[in-house]
Design a protein around this motif. Structure first.
Motif, short mmCIF file in Angstrom:
data_model
loop_
_atom_site.label_atom_id
_atom_site.label_comp_id
_atom_site.label_asym_id
_atom_site.label_seq_id
_atom_site.Cartn_x
_atom_site.Cartn_y
_atom_site.Cartn_z
N HIS A 162 43.64 62.38 87.16
CA HIS A 162 44.15 63.80 86.32
C HIS A 162 44.84 63.12 85.09
O HIS A 162 45.82 62.40 85.19
CB HIS A 162 45.03 64.57 87.25
N ALA A 163 43.95 63.59 84.15
CA ALA A 163 44.48 63.02 82.61
C ALA A 163 45.53 63.92 82.30
O ALA A 163 45.50 63.94 81.10
CB ALA A 163 43.28 62.95 81.80
N TYR A 164 46.80 64.08 82.86
CA TYR A 164 47.81 64.40 82.41
C TYR A 164 48.95 63.82 82.71
O TYR A 164 48.96 62.73 83.48
CB TYR A 164 47.88 66.10 82.77
N GLU A 165 50.30 64.33 82.34
CA GLU A 165 51.33 63.62 82.77
C GLU A 165 51.62 63.52 84.02
O GLU A 165 51.43 64.71 84.79
CB GLU A 165 52.71 64.31 82.11
N SER A 166 52.32 62.45 84.67
CA SER A 166 52.32 62.41 86.42
C SER A 166 53.30 63.05 86.74
O SER A 166 53.24 63.54 88.04
CB SER A 166 52.43 60.68 86.43
N GLY A 167 54.24 63.50 85.98
CA GLY A 167 55.58 64.21 86.48
C GLY A 167 55.15 65.54 86.61
O GLY A 167 55.89 66.49 87.35
N PHE A 168 54.03 66.25 86.03
CA PHE A 168 53.78 67.64 85.87
C PHE A 168 53.44 67.99 87.51
O PHE A 168 52.70 67.38 88.08
CB PHE A 168 52.74 67.82 84.93
N TRP A 169 54.21 69.13 87.79
CA TRP A 169 54.05 69.56 89.30
C TRP A 169 54.48 68.52 90.10
O TRP A 169 54.15 68.66 91.50
CB TRP A 169 52.56 70.10 89.65
N ASN A 170 55.31 67.64 89.81
CA ASN A 170 55.82 66.59 90.73
C ASN A 170 54.88 65.76 91.40
O ASN A 170 55.10 65.44 92.48
CB ASN A 170 56.74 67.36 91.66
N ARG A 171 53.84 65.62 90.70
CA ARG A 171 52.63 64.93 91.40
C ARG A 171 52.74 63.49 91.69
O ARG A 171 52.29 63.08 92.60
CB ARG A 171 51.37 64.98 90.43
N TYR A 172 53.41 62.84 91.03
CA TYR A 172 53.62 61.43 91.30
C TYR A 172 54.53 61.07 92.30
O TYR A 172 53.90 60.46 93.40
CB TYR A 172 54.41 60.67 90.15
N THR A 173 55.44 61.87 92.94
CA THR A 173 56.20 61.72 93.98
C THR A 173 55.50 62.14 95.24
O THR A 173 55.24 61.76 96.19
CB THR A 173 57.63 62.56 93.78
N MET A 174 55.00 63.61 94.94
CA MET A 174 53.90 64.29 96.14
C MET A 174 52.57 63.33 96.26
O MET A 174 52.33 63.07 97.84
CB MET A 174 53.47 65.45 95.46
N TYR A 175 52.08 62.62 95.24
CA TYR A 175 50.96 61.68 95.70
C TYR A 175 51.22 60.43 96.51
O TYR A 175 50.35 60.01 97.23
CB TYR A 175 50.19 61.34 94.47
N GLN A 176 52.52 60.08 96.20
CA GLN A 176 52.77 58.79 96.97
C GLN A 176 52.87 59.28 98.51
O GLN A 176 52.61 58.57 99.46
CB GLN A 176 54.16 58.26 96.46
N ASN A 177 53.53 60.49 98.92
CA ASN A 177 53.60 60.99 100.28
C ASN A 177 52.43 61.25 100.81
O ASN A 177 52.52 61.11 101.95
CB ASN A 177 54.70 62.14 100.20
#
Length: 683
Positions: free
Chosen positions: A386-401
């Motif tokens: 996803h070519a957008y900020e990794s923090g948007f919608w808390n994706r970075y944290t969620m995707y690790q989970n």
């Protein structure tokens, strides 16, 4: 005569010894640091005006009012420690934001992997100009040390006053005897209370007002930390983050009603029994170990599939793919307030999104049976693009989970063709496929999220506009059609790229829309479709998105009219790969199971292919509308009664299992020894 006057020989200036002066200097310096941070954010459409500075000052008062209740040396020490702590926090936020376009939170700090992800990039995130951020420390630290450790302060001479005799000779340094010890205590207490009241008025007051007016629902539905920062400022944001974490994680936390837990268990027991025979179906495991690519198309709706305007197809590449793929003509998005993140959640976790806010933000640390985590257990490399900020919608944290091996976000793409929010879908698809081909080990699962067709659809430059929208030219509806046409062309290019790289014939490929386009003007749709529309027509238009499934051998191609939804994606993928879905906590249907199925939408609507129920604004069942789908006309409300009860139960079960982290609880119960489980149940 006895009088008092400033001492002429002092290690520190008299002015700096006054508590109020020290407190004001502390407040001004931290405010300047907050302004420095905001200037370096370069956040789009977010300003730091006068009222934002007032909120920041109020937040500082709330954070530090208690220092007034300490002895003077204690106050100096406390202000110094607070100054150093806030300097470190603000700078850490600034560096973190430069990489993730987000702010630090308690869950992030507790997830070492996310903080460590800065890794070798940390040096590139520290700029030479940052030295100005720390410039005040070269004065603050020496002055604080001098005031704390000077002999005069240690001996209890805070006032800097001395006495003189009537003949003008100085009799030596002493406390001002006119102020009693009790009076000084009262003054300190009053100063602290005053700072607290001012802090509440200047800081909490405006924030509360905003949360009830233009930012209504922010604390319930927050979908990005930066949006909260826009209202609260940095310090109040961290205060609320800490409060939320303590509330949700400390102590026993909220507990589910035992009756609700039993309902959840009964639901999944019944689901397991109903799925027991699916392993004998012909497509089960037929495509074992195939790659899986799923593309989530931004606002890609179903109503324009197969449609033309001015003799030109709107989605020609999608239409061509339909000839060798499965096309689900009544596939529904099941999103709520979380929109794109809800679509992601439903498709990859197969639970209903929350009624309020986004599960990605509210419950990113809960346990889920996600598609990437399951495929990872079966030897797949799992990646999300996803070519957008990794923090948007808390994706970075969620995707690790969710156990993705890697999240390819904005920082991982070359912005060679900027468009709209970020990178054009043409470049995004090209770079993503290149990474799949060169960096990802097979078999792989790749999940891609597009952006070019994002609301308000006005970012497509004229040289990229290839569709003549006729009478819709210059309208948002026309811009939307242009955007979809562009994304369709990008999709066609991606498929060709996959074929050229030898990936197409060994990949299960899926493309679906995430949610509606937010254009609710019925007249526009009637003009486009050339017919009148009733409430059922509009409900289907606004909730149906396309699902395209291409199997490696092109088998099972055709149009499928049975209702299906985003929650069905994970169970269906697992079925094709030969991975039993029985032991997982999923609520979607397997589309390759020929039994009847009901699709439930987040707003309480549902359809089983025979009837379609639309709830009323007051959500009272009797006030809703039940439609016969064969005639598209209203029918007796009682025809939807059983389906309504089923839909309500499913939504409640899903909300319960997410909110109370019941998957984790159920798994822990299964792992306990039988005697321990029995004894705990007796209690």
């Amino acid at each position: 005569m006895v009088f008092t006057q400033p001492m002429r020989s002092s290690r520190t200036p008299m002015l700096l010894r006054h508590p109020l002066t020290l407190y004001v200097i502390f407040t001004i310096l931290i405010l300047l640091k907050l302004m420095f941070l905001h200037h370096n954010l370069n956040a789009y459409n977010i300003t730091m005006g006068l009222l934002d500075k007032v909120i920041a000052v109020g937040s500082l008062l709330l954070l530090s009012f208690w220092v007034w209740w300490l002895p003077r040396r204690g106050m100096i020490a406390a202000l110094t420690i607070l100054h150093l702590f806030l300097t470190a926090l603000i700078y850490a936020d600034m560096v973190y934001y430069r990489y993730f376009q987000d702010f630090l939170t308690i869950p992030v700090l507790l997830q070492a992997r996310q903080v460590d992800a800065l890794g070798d990039s940390i040096a590139t995130l520290i700029y030479t100009r940052d030295i100005w951020f720390f410039a005040d420390l070269f004065i603050v630290i020496p002055c604080a040390a001098l005031m704390l450790f000077s002999r005069r302060y240690r001996s209890g001479q805070p006032s800097g006053m001395y006495t003189s005799s009537s003949n003008g000779s100085y009799s030596g340094y002493s406390f001002t005897s006119s102020i009693s010890h009790k009076k000084r205590l009262r003054r300190r207490l009053l100063a602290g209370v005053t700072a607290l009241i001012l802090g509440l008025g200047l800081g909490a007051g405006p924030i509360y007002y905003y949360s009830k007016t233009w930012a209504k629902g922010l604390f319930d539905n927050n979908w990005w930390n930066v949006s909260m920062y826009n209202v609260t400022g940095l310090l109040a944001f961290h205060g609320y983050d800490t409060y939320s974490y303590v509330k949700n994680n400390m102590g026993s936390g909220p507990e589910a009603d035992p009756a609700d837990i039993q309902q959840v268990k009964a639901y999944f027991d019944d689901r397991q029994k109903s799925n027991a025979g699916q392993t004998s179906q012909p497509l089960y495991g037929k495509y074992k170990d195939s790659n899986v690519i799923i593309v989530q198309g931004e606002a890609f709706m179903n109503f324009m599939i197969g449609q033309s305007i001015g003799g030109q197809e709107i989605t020609p590449h999608f239409n061509e793919l339909m000839k060798e793929s499965q096309y689900y003509s009544h596939f529904y998005h099941q999103t709520g307030q979380g929109r794109t993140s809800d679509a992601d959640f439903g498709a990859n976790i197969s639970l209903h999104p929350l009624p309020v806010g986004s599960a990605f933000v509210r419950y990113a640390d809960h346990m889920y049976d996600s598609l990437p985590s399951i495929l990872k257990e079966h030897g797949y490399s799992t990646n999300v693009f996803h070519a957008y900020e990794s923090g948007f919608w808390n994706r970075y944290t969620m995707y690790q989970n969710m156990k993705y091996d890697k999240f390819y976000s904005k920082n991982d793409f070359i912005e060679d063709d900027p468009l709209g929010w970020s990178l054009s879908d043409v470049s995004f698809f090209r770079q993503s496929v290149e990474k799949m081909s060169n960096e990802v080990k097979e078999p792989f699962y790749s999940f891609l999220i597009t952006l070019s067709s994002h609301h308000p659809y006005a970012s497509l430059p004229k040289e990229k506009q290839q569709l003549d929208v006729g009478e819709f030219q210059g309208t948002m509806f026309g811009n939307y059609l242009q955007s979809v046409h562009y994304v369709d062309a990008a999709l066609g290019g991606m498929v060709e790229d996959l074929k050229n790289r030898g990936l197409w014939d060994k990949t299960i490929f899926m493309f679906y829309g995430d949610h509606d386009n937010s254009i609710n003007d019925k007249a526009q749709y009637e003009k486009f479709l050339g017919r009148g529309l009733n409430d059922l027509d509009m409900a289907q238009i606004m909730n149906e998105v396309p699902l395209l499934v291409h199997l490696p051998d092109g088998a099972e191609a055709g149009t499928f009219d049975k209702p299906s939804g985003q929650l069905d994606i994970t169970p269906s993928v697992l079925h094709l790969l030969g991975i039993s879905d029985e032991s997982y906590y999923h609520m979607g249907n397997n589309v390759y199971n020929d039994t009847e199925r009901t699709v439930v939408l987040r707003n309480g609507s549902f359809t089983d292919g025979k009837v379609f129920y639309i709830p009323s604004d007051d959500y009272l069942y009797a006030n809703g509308a039940c439609y016969d789908q064969s005639t598209h006309e209203k029918t007796d409300i009682n025809a939807c009664k059983v389906g309504f009860e089923t839909a309500s139960k499913r939504l409640h079960v899903s909300d319960t299992i997410i909110t109370y982290d019941l998957i984790r609880q159920f798994r822990e119960e299964k792992e306990r020894p039988a005697n321990e489980t029995e004894s705990s149940s007796v209690k």
